[in-house]
Design a protein around this motif. Structure first.
Motif, PDB file in Angstrom:
ATOM      1  N   VAL A 155       8.510  40.508 -37.401  1.00  0.00           N
ATOM      2  CA  VAL A 155       7.856  39.248 -37.756  1.00  0.00           C
ATOM      3  C   VAL A 155       7.220  38.676 -36.497  1.00  0.00           C
ATOM      4  CG1 VAL A 155       8.173  36.929 -38.678  1.00  0.00           C
ATOM      5  CG2 VAL A 155       9.523  38.829 -39.599  1.00  0.00           C
ATOM      6  N   ILE A 156       5.934  38.334 -36.592  1.00  0.00           N
ATOM      7  CA  ILE A 156       5.207  37.727 -35.476  1.00  0.00           C
ATOM      8  C   ILE A 156       4.695  36.383 -35.963  1.00  0.00           C
ATOM      9  CG2 ILE A 156       3.290  37.988 -33.873  1.00  0.00           C
ATOM     10  CD1 ILE A 156       4.510  40.618 -33.558  1.00  0.00           C
ATOM     11  N   GLN A 157       5.014  35.328 -35.222  1.00  0.00           N
ATOM     12  CA  GLN A 157       4.514  33.999 -35.569  1.00  0.00           C
ATOM     13  C   GLN A 157       3.625  33.491 -34.445  1.00  0.00           C
ATOM     14  OE1 GLN A 157       8.072  31.743 -36.495  1.00  0.00           O
ATOM     15  NE2 GLN A 157       7.917  32.375 -38.623  1.00  0.00           N
ATOM     16  N   MET A 158       2.462  32.940 -34.847  1.00  0.00           N
ATOM     17  CA  MET A 158       1.527  32.340 -33.895  1.00  0.00           C
ATOM     18  C   MET A 158       1.151  30.973 -34.434  1.00  0.00           C
ATOM     19  SD  MET A 158      -0.916  35.601 -32.974  1.00  0.00           S
ATOM     20  CE  MET A 158      -1.245  36.020 -34.675  1.00  0.00           C
ATOM     21  N   SER A 159       1.174  29.975 -33.553  1.00  0.00           N
ATOM     22  CA  SER A 159       0.948  28.607 -33.990  1.00  0.00           C
ATOM     23  C   SER A 159      -0.022  27.889 -33.053  1.00  0.00           C
ATOM     24  CB  SER A 159       2.292  27.867 -34.023  1.00  0.00           C
ATOM     25  OG  SER A 159       2.109  26.507 -34.273  1.00  0.00           O
ATOM     26  N   GLU A 160      -0.737  26.950 -33.635  1.00  0.00           N
ATOM     27  CA  GLU A 160      -1.649  26.109 -32.859  1.00  0.00           C
ATOM     28  C   GLU A 160      -0.916  25.390 -31.732  1.00  0.00           C
ATOM     29  OE1 GLU A 160      -4.540  23.073 -34.747  1.00  0.00           O
ATOM     30  OE2 GLU A 160      -2.640  22.012 -34.478  1.00  0.00           O
ATOM     31  N   ARG A 161       0.294  24.901 -32.005  1.00  0.00           N
ATOM     32  CA  ARG A 161       0.993  24.067 -31.020  1.00  0.00           C
ATOM     33  C   ARG A 161       1.328  24.794 -29.725  1.00  0.00           C
ATOM     34  NH1 ARG A 161       4.596  24.049 -35.125  1.00  0.00           N
ATOM     35  NH2 ARG A 161       6.216  25.586 -34.898  1.00  0.00           N
ATOM     36  N   ASP A 162       1.365  26.145 -29.749  1.00  0.00           N
ATOM     37  CA  ASP A 162       1.595  26.867 -28.502  1.00  0.00           C
ATOM     38  C   ASP A 162       0.447  27.820 -28.161  1.00  0.00           C
ATOM     39  OD1 ASP A 162       2.103  28.772 -30.398  1.00  0.00           O
ATOM     40  OD2 ASP A 162       4.184  29.118 -29.838  1.00  0.00           O
ATOM     41  N   GLY A 163      -0.771  27.426 -28.581  1.00  0.00           N
ATOM     42  CA  GLY A 163      -1.966  28.168 -28.203  1.00  0.00           C
ATOM     43  C   GLY A 163      -2.090  29.532 -28.851  1.00  0.00           C
ATOM     44  N   PHE A 164      -1.449  29.738 -29.996  1.00  0.00           N
ATOM     45  CA  PHE A 164      -1.501  30.988 -30.743  1.00  0.00           C
ATOM     46  C   PHE A 164      -0.923  32.165 -29.965  1.00  0.00           C
ATOM     47  CE2 PHE A 164      -4.806  28.256 -32.510  1.00  0.00           C
ATOM     48  CZ  PHE A 164      -4.359  28.178 -33.803  1.00  0.00           C
ATOM     49  N   GLU A 165       0.074  31.869 -29.141  1.00  0.00           N
ATOM     50  CA  GLU A 165       0.811  32.929 -28.461  1.00  0.00           C
ATOM     51  C   GLU A 165       1.772  33.573 -29.452  1.00  0.00           C
ATOM     52  OE1 GLU A 165       0.660  34.236 -25.319  1.00  0.00           O
ATOM     53  OE2 GLU A 165      -1.162  33.025 -25.191  1.00  0.00           O
ATOM     54  N   PRO A 166       1.852  34.899 -29.503  1.00  0.00           N
ATOM     55  CA  PRO A 166       2.738  35.551 -30.464  1.00  0.00           C
ATOM     56  C   PRO A 166       4.210  35.449 -30.065  1.00  0.00           C
ATOM     57  CG  PRO A 166       1.494  37.180 -29.211  1.00  0.00           C
ATOM     58  CD  PRO A 166       1.013  35.836 -28.771  1.00  0.00           C
ATOM     59  N   HIS A 167       5.049  35.162 -31.057  1.00  0.00           N
ATOM     60  CA  HIS A 167       6.506  35.123 -30.893  1.00  0.00           C
ATOM     61  C   HIS A 167       7.095  36.092 -31.902  1.00  0.00           C
ATOM     62  CE1 HIS A 167       6.280  31.664 -28.231  1.00  0.00           C
ATOM     63  NE2 HIS A 167       5.366  31.188 -29.053  1.00  0.00           N
ATOM     64  N   GLU A 168       7.878  37.036 -31.393  1.00  0.00           N
ATOM     65  CA  GLU A 168       8.368  38.138 -32.227  1.00  0.00           C
ATOM     66  C   GLU A 168       9.834  37.954 -32.595  1.00  0.00           C
ATOM     67  OE1 GLU A 168       9.036  42.925 -31.785  1.00  0.00           O
ATOM     68  OE2 GLU A 168       7.492  41.979 -30.566  1.00  0.00           O
ATOM     69  N   SER A 169      10.153  38.338 -33.838  1.00  0.00           N
ATOM     70  CA  SER A 169      11.539  38.382 -34.309  1.00  0.00           C
ATOM     71  C   SER A 169      11.606  39.479 -35.366  1.00  0.00           C
ATOM     72  CB  SER A 169      11.968  37.023 -34.877  1.00  0.00           C
ATOM     73  OG  SER A 169      11.177  36.675 -35.989  1.00  0.00           O
ATOM     74  N   GLU A 170      12.731  39.560 -36.053  1.00  0.00           N
ATOM     75  CA  GLU A 170      12.869  40.525 -37.143  1.00  0.00           C
ATOM     76  C   GLU A 170      13.561  39.847 -38.309  1.00  0.00           C
ATOM     77  OE1 GLU A 170      16.723  43.025 -35.686  1.00  0.00           O
ATOM     78  OE2 GLU A 170      14.838  43.425 -34.654  1.00  0.00           O
ATOM     79  N   MET A 171      13.313  40.381 -39.506  1.00  0.00           N
ATOM     80  CA  MET A 171      13.834  39.775 -40.723  1.00  0.00           C
ATOM     81  C   MET A 171      14.129  40.868 -41.740  1.00  0.00           C
ATOM     82  SD  MET A 171      11.888  36.932 -43.087  1.00  0.00           S
ATOM     83  CE  MET A 171      11.935  35.686 -41.813  1.00  0.00           C
ATOM     84  N   ASP A 172      15.163  40.650 -42.533  1.00  0.00           N
ATOM     85  CA  ASP A 172      15.499  41.571 -43.613  1.00  0.00           C
ATOM     86  C   ASP A 172      14.310  41.674 -44.572  1.00  0.00           C
ATOM     87  OD1 ASP A 172      16.555  42.407 -46.286  1.00  0.00           O
ATOM     88  OD2 ASP A 172      18.437  42.468 -45.164  1.00  0.00           O
TER      89      ASP A 172
END
Length: 157
Positions: free
Chosen positions: A44-61
């Motif tokens: 799972v990769i999340q990118m958000s306006e609030r942090d300049g669209f930097e990718p944050h990676e995790s994993e999910m079932d």
């Protein structure tokens, strides 16, 4: 058979609808190098306006990811679920499920617009990109062009 799933969620507000912020948002990748994840899990990769669209990676079932995946013997049936149901745009007619052969992969994109319940806050937007591969793949599989592209994005003005 091996199933590889990468879910990318990009989120923003009206502040990234135009200008330099929109350029940053629109240049966000739709595929990333696949990190090793346990079987039956998605990257799972999340990118958000609030942090300049930097990718944050995790994993999910995989059962928690917005996809319906069904192994049909020689094919994998893939259908993205529309979640949550209260987001716009309306989707009265959805594309059919994609059936992948081993070695194929699909990129399925859906967008959403939300408003606060009382209309106090500004609208917010999501773009969900699901990259799904059937069979063994290289870590860079989602950096190339997909076998099948399903663009289910609609107007969100």
């Amino acid at each position: 058979m091996e199933i590889t799933v990468q879910w990318i969620r990009t989120s923003w507000t009206k502040h990234s609808r135009g200008g330099a912020a929109a350029v940053r948002r629109n240049s966000a990748p739709t595929g990333f190098l696949m990190s090793p994840v346990p079987p039956s899990f998605a990257q799972v990769i999340q990118m958000s306006e609030r942090d300049g669209f930097e990718p944050h990676e995790s994993e999910m079932d995989l059962r928690q990811v917005g996809l319906s995946l069904r192994d049909e013997g020689d094919r994998l049936r893939v259908l993205a679920r529309v979640e949550p149901l209260f987001g716009l745009p309306p989707r009265p007619r959805r594309p059919p499920a994609v059936r992948l052969l081993p070695g194929q992969w699909v990129r399925w994109q859906l967008n959403y617009r939300f408003s606060s319940a009382a209309g106090i806050r500004d609208w917010s937007y999501w773009l969900d990109t699901f990259n799904v591969a059937y069979g063994p793949v290289d870590p860079n599989v989602f950096l190339a062009e997909p076998t099948v592209l399903v663009d289910e994005c609609g107007p969100v003005r």
